[in-house]
Write an enzyme that holds these catalytic residues in place. Structure first.
Site, PDB file in Angstrom:
ATOM      1  N   HIS A  68     -15.068  -0.477   5.142  1.00 47.06           N
ATOM      2  CA  HIS A  68     -13.963  -0.126   6.017  1.00 47.06           C
ATOM      3  C   HIS A  68     -12.526  -0.635   5.990  1.00 47.06           C
ATOM      4  O   HIS A  68     -11.682   0.110   6.012  1.00 47.06           O
ATOM      5  CB  HIS A  68     -14.552  -1.226   7.249  1.00 47.06           C
ATOM      6  CG  HIS A  68     -13.504  -1.083   8.609  1.00 47.06           C
ATOM      7  ND1 HIS A  68     -13.754  -0.397   9.677  1.00 47.06           N
ATOM      8  CD2 HIS A  68     -12.132  -1.703   8.724  1.00 47.06           C
ATOM      9  CE1 HIS A  68     -12.635  -0.744  10.453  1.00 47.06           C
ATOM     10  NE2 HIS A  68     -11.714  -1.497   9.944  1.00 47.06           N
ATOM     11  N   GLU A  69     -12.336  -1.926   5.137  1.00 47.37           N
ATOM     12  CA  GLU A  69     -10.922  -1.917   4.869  1.00 47.37           C
ATOM     13  C   GLU A  69     -10.535  -1.370   3.619  1.00 47.37           C
ATOM     14  O   GLU A  69      -9.345  -1.020   3.640  1.00 47.37           O
ATOM     15  CB  GLU A  69     -11.120  -3.822   4.242  1.00 47.37           C
ATOM     16  CG  GLU A  69     -11.397  -4.579   5.500  1.00 47.37           C
ATOM     17  CD  GLU A  69     -10.502  -4.611   6.603  1.00 47.37           C
ATOM     18  OE1 GLU A  69      -9.508  -4.255   6.256  1.00 47.37           O
ATOM     19  OE2 GLU A  69     -10.788  -4.732   7.557  1.00 47.37           O
ATOM     20  N   GLU A  71      -9.309   2.449  13.647  1.00 43.45           N
ATOM     21  CA  GLU A  71     -10.337   1.631  13.457  1.00 43.45           C
ATOM     22  C   GLU A  71     -11.580   2.549  13.670  1.00 43.45           C
ATOM     23  O   GLU A  71     -12.412   2.057  12.735  1.00 43.45           O
ATOM     24  CB  GLU A  71     -10.225   0.416  14.421  1.00 43.45           C
ATOM     25  CG  GLU A  71      -9.286  -0.502  14.362  1.00 43.45           C
ATOM     26  CD  GLU A  71      -9.332  -1.220  13.029  1.00 43.45           C
ATOM     27  OE1 GLU A  71     -10.043  -1.431  12.271  1.00 43.45           O
ATOM     28  OE2 GLU A  71      -8.178  -1.666  12.538  1.00 43.45           O
ATOM     29  N   HIS A 113      -8.977   1.794   4.854  1.00 42.16           N
ATOM     30  CA  HIS A 113      -7.643   1.819   5.443  1.00 42.16           C
ATOM     31  C   HIS A 113      -6.492   1.857   4.343  1.00 42.16           C
ATOM     32  O   HIS A 113      -5.524   2.695   4.666  1.00 42.16           O
ATOM     33  CB  HIS A 113      -7.455   0.489   6.235  1.00 42.16           C
ATOM     34  CG  HIS A 113      -8.076   0.050   7.250  1.00 42.16           C
ATOM     35  ND1 HIS A 113      -7.660   1.251   8.356  1.00 42.16           N
ATOM     36  CD2 HIS A 113      -8.726  -0.891   7.882  1.00 42.16           C
ATOM     37  CE1 HIS A 113      -8.473   0.766   9.590  1.00 42.16           C
ATOM     38  NE2 HIS A 113      -8.952  -0.484   9.237  1.00 42.16           N
TER      39      HIS A 113
END
Length: 306
Positions: A140-141, A215, A144
């Site tokens: 997930h990070e 997100e 980004h």
């Protein structure tokens, strides 16, 4: 270099529109300050210096505020191994890996581009998550970073920061020095405060709208990259529940960086704060991951029509 994280055209469009609108707002804000303060050189120099400082040092500021430090492979071999594997799968540069000695379970990514990025996890997160769950959070990070929305949210937040600082400065100047000012000066300060409040409110709403979508985009990209949306859903549920049990006083410092976190640092009774949260609700995120699980299951089922 293009990573293998699933591209998201809607995220790109939203980032472009947000930056365009904030750019217009930025120009109007600077112009208003120049007219009100009658010193274009002072305004341009101060605002320009703060913009450069935030853009170039945002990763260091965030790391310092959250007590994070870059760690070598020898210190956290398993953490590095997960990041190495995900970066290899995604075909992207490996960011610096950092750890924050905080009990609050969370993670964040920061940096002005994929070549100057940091992915940081807290010791509280490492202690609570299973390997598959940690992989989902790190994916997930990393998404980004790959989508470059970390840099966009850093730049986007700059205008709100400046406006907020000016509001505070104007407020305290009036409180502690109001008696020494004439009416014209007081009127200028009131006008500056009014413009700053308006700019802060508009930028606040624009950033929240972008942040919530990014997100969801990161959850989606991470689930598709790892092929295990259920592990990410499990991490989300576990982390959100544990953060709600962290004492509120321990969350106050962290809340300033909510836009960068895997999950927002909200207490057990967030109340109205949830309406203005930088993240979509846990239910929205879990619903999306549930749909992705069904889609991946259908794609893997033999005999399904294409």
């Amino acid at each position: 270099m293009q990573s293998r994280f699933r591209s998201d055209r809607r995220l790109t469009v939203r980032m472009t529109v947000t930056m365009f609108l904030l750019g217009l707002l930025y120009v109007a804000f600077v112009a208003a300050l120049i007219v009100l303060l009658k010193s274009w050189l002072l305004v341009v120099v101060l605002v320009g210096a703060m913009f450069v400082a935030q853009f170039w040092f945002s990763d260091r500021i965030a790391m310092f505020a959250m007590h994070g430090r870059v760690v070598e492979r020898e210190e956290y071999p398993e953490l590095h191994a997960v990041v190495d594997r995900l970066c290899a799968i995604a075909d992207m540069p490996k960011p610096m890996v950092a750890v924050s000695a905080m009990d609050m379970p969370n993670a964040f990514a920061t940096g002005r581009n994929p070549d100057h990025a940091v992915v940081c996890v807290t010791t509280g997160l490492l202690r609570r998550l299973e390997p598959a769950e940690l992989e989902g959070v790190l994916a997930h990070e990393l998404s980004h970073v790959a989508h470059k929305d970390v840099a966009v949210i850093t730049i986007a937040s700059f205008l709100g920061v400046i406006a907020g600082l000016i509001v505070r400065f104007a407020f305290y100047s009036q409180v502690f020095g109001g008696g020494r000012r004439d009416q014209n000066t007081a009127a200028v300060f009131a006008a500056v405060m009014g413009v700053s409040v308006t700019v802060y409110a508009i930028s606040f709403l624009l950033i929240r709208a972008l942040s919530r979508y990014r997100e969801l985009a990161a959850d989606r990209a991470a689930a598709l990259l790892t092929g295990r949306p259920s592990a990410l859903a499990s991490a989300l549920t576990k982390v959100s529940g544990d953060i709600a049990r962290i004492p509120s006083e321990d969350l106050r410092t962290a809340q300033a960086f909510n836009a960068f976190y895997f999950t927002p640092a909200l207490g057990s009774d967030p109340g109205i704060a949830r309406l203005f949260s930088t993240h979509p609700s846990l239910e929205q995120r879990l619903d999306q991951l549930s749909r992705i699980t069904a889609e991946l299951g259908e794609a893997a089922t033999p005999g399904k029509a294409g």
